[in-house]
Write a protein that holds these residues in place. Structure first.
Motif, short mmCIF file in Angstrom:
data_model
loop_
_atom_site.label_atom_id
_atom_site.label_comp_id
_atom_site.label_asym_id
_atom_site.label_seq_id
_atom_site.Cartn_x
_atom_site.Cartn_y
_atom_site.Cartn_z
N GLU A 211 0.82 -1.21 0.00
CA GLU A 211 0.00 0.00 0.00
C GLU A 211 0.85 1.27 0.00
N ASN A 212 1.95 1.28 0.76
CA ASN A 212 2.80 2.47 0.80
C ASN A 212 3.49 2.72 -0.53
N VAL A 213 3.87 1.67 -1.22
CA VAL A 213 4.54 1.82 -2.51
C VAL A 213 3.58 2.44 -3.53
N VAL A 214 2.37 1.92 -3.60
CA VAL A 214 1.42 2.46 -4.59
C VAL A 214 0.91 3.84 -4.17
N LEU A 215 0.81 4.08 -2.86
CA LEU A 215 0.41 5.41 -2.40
C LEU A 215 1.48 6.44 -2.76
#
Length: 192
Positions: free
Chosen positions: A9-13
């Motif tokens: 989630e952090n990577v795509v955010l």
């Protein structure tokens, strides 16, 4: 039993943050986000909600990222001047060669007048930044490093305004030499 997410989630955010930062809210379509984030449309909606909710989350991600970098630089500074110089240099030189100005300033000019959530978020973050600067200036004044000719709160407001101007000019590809001259002028105020 629900399916586990097939992405970090952090990577795509972070990818969404970068796209909003580079293009702005209005010019970023859901198709752009799906393509740039590398996830399916359904996954995007399930994980982040609609475009506006994703944008607010991207702003929060940006705030934490930049705040952590600035706090680390301030902690390593030996003097108030070094801390303030670090902030200017960090903003002017860019974060990881991303010369897109500032997501918050860009969003303020694009959306704050018509989006209350964005306006309130940006106002809160700007006030926090002013407080950090006021504390640095106050500390420098107490130790005798900086002049007491100007009130620390006024200097923090001028600093914040100067940073906003620099961030807008970065978006317009102003020369770094020019922006460093502006920063140096502000630093001179601390000694007058």
């Amino acid at each position: 039993m629900g399916r586990s997410r097939e992405f970090d989630e952090n990577v795509v955010l972070e990818k969404a943050m970068e796209l909003f930062w580079r293009q702005g809210y209005e010019k970023t379509s859901m198709n752009d986000l799906v393509e740039h984030m590398g996830i399916h449309r359904r996954s995007l909606y399930d994980a982040f909600g609609d475009k506006h909710t994703l944008f607010l989350q991207a702003m929060d991600f940006y705030e934490e990222l930049i705040k952590n970098k600035i706090k680390a630089g301030i902690l390593h500074a030996e003097t108030g001047k070094q801390a303030i110089q670090f902030i200017f240099d960090f903003i002017i030189e860019g974060y990881e060669d991303k010369q897109w100005g500032c997501l918050l300033v860009n969003s303020a000019t694009e959306m704050a007048l018509r989006d209350k959530e964005v306006e309130e978020k940006i106002e809160r973050i700007f006030k926090e930044t002013e407080q950090i600067i006021a504390d640095l200036v106050r500390k420098g004044q107490q130790t005798g490093e900086f002049s007491c000719s100007y009130d620390s709160d006024v200097l923090s407001e001028v600093f914040q305004n100067t940073l906003h101007g620099i961030r807008v000019q970065l978006r317009m590809s102003a020369s770094k030499e020019k922006l460093h001259r502006i920063a140096d002028f502000f630093l001179d105020l601390l000694y007058k």
